[in-house]
Scaffold this motif. Structure first.
Motif, PDB file in Angstrom:
ATOM      1  N   SER A 103       0.836  -1.195   0.000  1.00 26.60           N
ATOM      2  CA  SER A 103       0.000   0.000   0.000  1.00 26.60           C
ATOM      3  C   SER A 103       0.875   1.251   0.000  1.00 26.60           C
ATOM      4  O   SER A 103       1.938   1.297   0.617  1.00 26.60           O
ATOM      5  N   THR A 104       0.420   2.290  -0.708  1.00 26.26           N
ATOM      6  CA  THR A 104       1.132   3.572  -0.725  1.00 26.26           C
ATOM      7  C   THR A 104       0.754   4.431   0.471  1.00 26.26           C
ATOM      8  O   THR A 104       1.370   5.460   0.732  1.00 26.26           O
ATOM      9  N   ILE A 105      -0.268   4.005   1.198  1.00 25.80           N
ATOM     10  CA  ILE A 105      -0.691   4.741   2.388  1.00 25.80           C
ATOM     11  C   ILE A 105       0.163   4.290   3.563  1.00 25.80           C
ATOM     12  O   ILE A 105       0.421   3.103   3.740  1.00 25.80           O
ATOM     13  N   PRO A 106       0.666   5.216   4.371  1.00 24.57           N
ATOM     14  CA  PRO A 106       1.483   4.822   5.532  1.00 24.57           C
ATOM     15  C   PRO A 106       0.729   3.840   6.427  1.00 24.57           C
ATOM     16  O   PRO A 106      -0.420   4.077   6.813  1.00 24.57           O
ATOM     17  N   VAL A 107       1.375   2.731   6.718  1.00 22.85           N
ATOM     18  CA  VAL A 107       0.764   1.699   7.560  1.00 22.85           C
ATOM     19  C   VAL A 107       1.780   1.272   8.609  1.00 22.85           C
ATOM     20  O   VAL A 107       2.974   1.505   8.464  1.00 22.85           O
ATOM     21  N   PRO A 108       1.322   0.607   9.674  1.00 22.03           N
ATOM     22  CA  PRO A 108       2.253   0.111  10.694  1.00 22.03           C
ATOM     23  C   PRO A 108       3.165  -0.965  10.118  1.00 22.03           C
ATOM     24  O   PRO A 108       2.894  -1.515   9.052  1.00 22.03           O
ATOM     25  N   PRO A 109       4.249  -1.303  10.799  1.00 24.50           N
ATOM     26  CA  PRO A 109       5.107  -2.407  10.352  1.00 24.50           C
ATOM     27  C   PRO A 109       4.315  -3.702  10.241  1.00 24.50           C
ATOM     28  O   PRO A 109       3.265  -3.859  10.868  1.00 24.50           O
ATOM     29  N   LEU A 110       4.818  -4.629   9.411  1.00 27.21           N
ATOM     30  CA  LEU A 110       4.108  -5.887   9.192  1.00 27.21           C
ATOM     31  C   LEU A 110       3.830  -6.614  10.502  1.00 27.21           C
ATOM     32  O   LEU A 110       2.776  -7.241  10.663  1.00 27.21           O
ATOM     33  N   SER A 111       4.751  -6.539  11.428  1.00 19.97           N
ATOM     34  CA  SER A 111       4.560  -7.244  12.691  1.00 19.97           C
ATOM     35  C   SER A 111       3.437  -6.660  13.526  1.00 19.97           C
ATOM     36  O   SER A 111       2.945  -7.291  14.452  1.00 19.97           O
ATOM     37  N   LYS A 112       3.025  -5.413  13.194  1.00 23.62           N
ATOM     38  CA  LYS A 112       1.962  -4.763  13.943  1.00 23.62           C
ATOM     39  C   LYS A 112       0.608  -4.876  13.252  1.00 23.62           C
ATOM     40  O   LYS A 112      -0.391  -4.396  13.795  1.00 23.62           O
ATOM     41  N   ILE A 113       0.575  -5.459  12.050  1.00 22.58           N
ATOM     42  CA  ILE A 113      -0.703  -5.595  11.344  1.00 22.58           C
ATOM     43  C   ILE A 113      -1.555  -6.632  12.056  1.00 22.58           C
ATOM     44  O   ILE A 113      -1.114  -7.762  12.270  1.00 22.58           O
ATOM     45  N   PRO A 114      -2.786  -6.299  12.465  1.00 21.43           N
ATOM     46  CA  PRO A 114      -3.616  -7.271  13.182  1.00 21.43           C
ATOM     47  C   PRO A 114      -4.098  -8.373  12.249  1.00 21.43           C
ATOM     48  O   PRO A 114      -4.408  -8.141  11.090  1.00 21.43           O
ATOM     49  N   VAL A 115      -4.125  -9.574  12.749  1.00 24.13           N
ATOM     50  CA  VAL A 115      -4.686 -10.714  12.017  1.00 24.13           C
ATOM     51  C   VAL A 115      -5.720 -11.369  12.917  1.00 24.13           C
ATOM     52  O   VAL A 115      -5.674 -11.235  14.139  1.00 24.13           O
ATOM     53  N   PRO A 116      -6.722 -12.040  12.332  1.00 25.09           N
ATOM     54  CA  PRO A 116      -7.744 -12.694  13.146  1.00 25.09           C
ATOM     55  C   PRO A 116      -7.117 -13.651  14.157  1.00 25.09           C
ATOM     56  O   PRO A 116      -6.273 -14.467  13.815  1.00 25.09           O
ATOM     57  N   SER A 117      -7.522 -13.519  15.410  1.00 26.09           N
ATOM     58  CA  SER A 117      -6.963 -14.377  16.451  1.00 26.09           C
ATOM     59  C   SER A 117      -7.519 -15.791  16.324  1.00 26.09           C
ATOM     60  O   SER A 117      -8.617 -16.004  15.811  1.00 26.09           O
ATOM     61  N   ILE A 118      -6.749 -16.751  16.801  1.00 27.19           N
ATOM     62  CA  ILE A 118      -7.130 -18.156  16.719  1.00 27.19           C
ATOM     63  C   ILE A 118      -7.478 -18.631  18.119  1.00 27.19           C
ATOM     64  O   ILE A 118      -6.631 -18.604  19.018  1.00 27.19           O
ATOM     65  N   PRO A 119      -8.727 -19.059  18.368  1.00 25.22           N
ATOM     66  CA  PRO A 119      -9.063 -19.595  19.691  1.00 25.22           C
ATOM     67  C   PRO A 119      -8.179 -20.794  20.027  1.00 25.22           C
ATOM     68  O   PRO A 119      -7.896 -21.623  19.169  1.00 25.22           O
ATOM     69  N   ARG A 120      -7.742 -20.903  21.271  1.00 24.88           N
ATOM     70  CA  ARG A 120      -6.867 -21.979  21.700  1.00 24.88           C
ATOM     71  C   ARG A 120      -7.693 -23.117  22.273  1.00 24.88           C
ATOM     72  O   ARG A 120      -8.274 -23.007  23.346  1.00 24.88           O
ATOM     73  N   SER A 121      -7.722 -24.190  21.536  1.00 22.33           N
ATOM     74  CA  SER A 121      -8.493 -25.356  21.940  1.00 22.33           C
ATOM     75  C   SER A 121      -7.649 -26.283  22.810  1.00 22.33           C
ATOM     76  O   SER A 121      -6.418 -26.299  22.715  1.00 22.33           O
ATOM     77  N   HIS A 122      -8.327 -27.072  23.648  1.00 26.19           N
ATOM     78  CA  HIS A 122      -7.651 -28.060  24.473  1.00 26.19           C
ATOM     79  C   HIS A 122      -7.428 -29.377  23.734  1.00 26.19           C
ATOM     80  O   HIS A 122      -6.622 -30.199  24.177  1.00 26.19           O
ATOM     81  N   ILE A 123      -8.139 -29.593  22.619  1.00 28.62           N
ATOM     82  CA  ILE A 123      -8.098 -30.922  21.996  1.00 28.62           C
ATOM     83  C   ILE A 123      -7.679 -30.907  20.525  1.00 28.62           C
ATOM     84  O   ILE A 123      -7.418 -31.973  19.973  1.00 28.62           O
ATOM     85  N   VAL A 124      -7.616 -29.738  19.879  1.00 35.45           N
ATOM     86  CA  VAL A 124      -7.156 -29.678  18.494  1.00 35.45           C
ATOM     87  C   VAL A 124      -6.101 -28.588  18.369  1.00 35.45           C
ATOM     88  O   VAL A 124      -5.979 -27.712  19.226  1.00 35.45           O
ATOM     89  N   SER A 125      -5.358 -28.624  17.271  1.00 33.63           N
ATOM     90  CA  SER A 125      -4.241 -27.703  17.057  1.00 33.63           C
ATOM     91  C   SER A 125      -4.731 -26.324  16.603  1.00 33.63           C
ATOM     92  O   SER A 125      -5.868 -26.174  16.140  1.00 33.63           O
ATOM     93  N   PRO A 126      -3.875 -25.293  16.706  1.00 29.09           N
ATOM     94  CA  PRO A 126      -4.230 -23.969  16.171  1.00 29.09           C
ATOM     95  C   PRO A 126      -4.567 -24.020  14.685  1.00 29.09           C
ATOM     96  O   PRO A 126      -5.449 -23.297  14.221  1.00 29.09           O
ATOM     97  N   PHE A 127      -3.870 -24.860  13.915  1.00 28.37           N
ATOM     98  CA  PHE A 127      -4.177 -24.957  12.489  1.00 28.37           C
ATOM     99  C   PHE A 127      -5.591 -25.464  12.268  1.00 28.37           C
ATOM    100  O   PHE A 127      -6.320 -24.967  11.400  1.00 28.37           O
ATOM    101  N   CYS A 128      -6.007 -26.450  13.051  1.00 36.46           N
ATOM    102  CA  CYS A 128      -7.369 -26.973  12.916  1.00 36.46           C
ATOM    103  C   CYS A 128      -8.398 -25.889  13.213  1.00 36.46           C
ATOM    104  O   CYS A 128      -9.393 -25.750  12.496  1.00 36.46           O
ATOM    105  N   MET A 129      -8.163 -25.097  14.265  1.00 36.42           N
ATOM    106  CA  MET A 129      -9.074 -24.003  14.588  1.00 36.42           C
ATOM    107  C   MET A 129      -9.065 -22.950  13.491  1.00 36.42           C
ATOM    108  O   MET A 129     -10.120 -22.390  13.139  1.00 36.42           O
TER     109      MET A 129
END
Length: 334
Positions: free
Chosen positions: A90-116
């Motif tokens: 983007s040509t518009i000033p944005v935060p560093p890549l590490s600061k870009i928010p991404v959808p959080s992944i719920p932490r399950s007790h029985i399946v992996s983060p990838f599965c969620m």
């Protein structure tokens, strides 16, 4: 001659590059999935990841097939990658890549983060959490134990959509219920209800109204939990279930209403523990029946120690026996 040779070499390289771009081999497919995951890249040996990869390959061996798979099976799989991509170019000033928010992944007790992540990307949009709200866990056999009464106490009465993760000897299932869980003599569920067998391969998806069956109490009908036309089917005591987890997918309003309902149920139980009864119960046949059921009726001496009420009537109290209290503990009613 030299210029012609260079031209021919460039054309050959371009042709090979075009051919490679039309193919979507394992390395490109892994890039497609890993790039979408951003912060929860799976281990290649993980069973669910392998099943998803096999499912992707079943659509074809080119990028068009991968795009078709995304649109049909995991519409939101590339959302985190898209956010990062837009931020990077983007040509518009944005935060560093590490600061870009991404959808959080719920932490399950029985399946992996990838599965969620895969479930969040592939389930109907109606199950996605509202803004500023995440899924909340209602019941987990890992923390609450495998118990029919505990499952019923924690899940029944929640009046919104839920996602259940169920691992049995037959495989791992994800069940979306767009109506509240209840005891029913016939299947229930609306148009957004679904059941996905995530393992073993291949991934099998079922969807449709009036397909989820749940009856853990009504003896006049079949008992257990099942999905019409699917592999999910187990009895009422959950003996065939290895692990189970249920997530609340509605907003905070539904969760608050559910919490209020549980408080009300607990107060009702506390209020009914001691029931005032008039008269002499020493020789009453009902006293024997109540004691057989686990209740303890106060003795004559205990009643004599009670202060007489207005009119001289004695107050007789029935208290729960220890066995009844243990049952209530197991049901989550205390």
């Amino acid at each position: 001659m030299k210029g012609d040779a260079i031209t021919c070499s460039m054309q050959a390289n371009r042709a090979e590059s075009d051919a490679q771009s039309r193919r979507c081999g394992p390395r490109e497919e892994r890039f497609f999935l890993r790039g979408s995951l951003v912060e929860c890249a799976p281990d290649d040996s993980e069973e669910i990841y392998g099943n998803v990869l096999q499912h992707l390959q079943s659509f074809g061996a080119d990028w068009n097939a991968a795009v078709e798979w995304k649109h049909c099976e995991a519409a939101r799989a590339a959302d985190p990658l898209q956010l990062r991509f837009h931020a990077a170019f983007s040509t518009i000033p944005v935060p560093p890549l590490s600061k870009i928010p991404v959808p959080s992944i719920p932490r399950s007790h029985i399946v992996s983060p990838f599965c969620m992540f895969f479930l969040r990307a592939s389930i109907p949009p109606a199950y996605l959490p509202p803004q500023n709200y995440e899924w909340s866990i209602l019941y987990s056999s890992v923390t609450s134990g495998m118990s029919t009464s505990r499952f019923e106490s924690c899940v029944f009465g929640y009046k919104s959509r839920t996602l259940a993760l169920i691992r049995t000897a037959r495989g791992l299932f994800a069940v979306g219920a767009d109506q509240e869980w209840r005891h029913s003599m016939s299947p229930f569920g609306g148009p957004d209800a679904f059941c996905v067998r995530l393992a073993p391969a291949p991934i099998v998806r079922h969807a449709g109204a009036a397909s989820l069956f749940c009856n853990l109490k009504l003896r006049a009908s079949k008992m257990g939990i099942s999905w019409k036309g699917g592999d999910l089917d187990f009895d009422k005591d959950l003996s065939q279930v290895l692990e189970m987890e249920v997530w609340a997918c509605g907003g905070s309003k539904h969760l608050e209403e559910h919490a209020k309902l549980k408080v009300w149920q607990k107060n009702q139980t506390e209020r009914l523990k001691k029931v005032p009864l008039p008269g002499n119960w020493d020789d009453n046949a009902d006293k024997t029946i109540l004691e057989m059921a686990g209740f303890q009726v106060m003795s004559v001496l205990e009643r004599a120690q009670q202060r007489p009420e207005a009119g001289g009537a004695q107050r007789v109290e029935i208290t729960r026996a220890p066995i009844i209290e243990r049952i209530e503990d197991d049901m989550g009613m205390r």
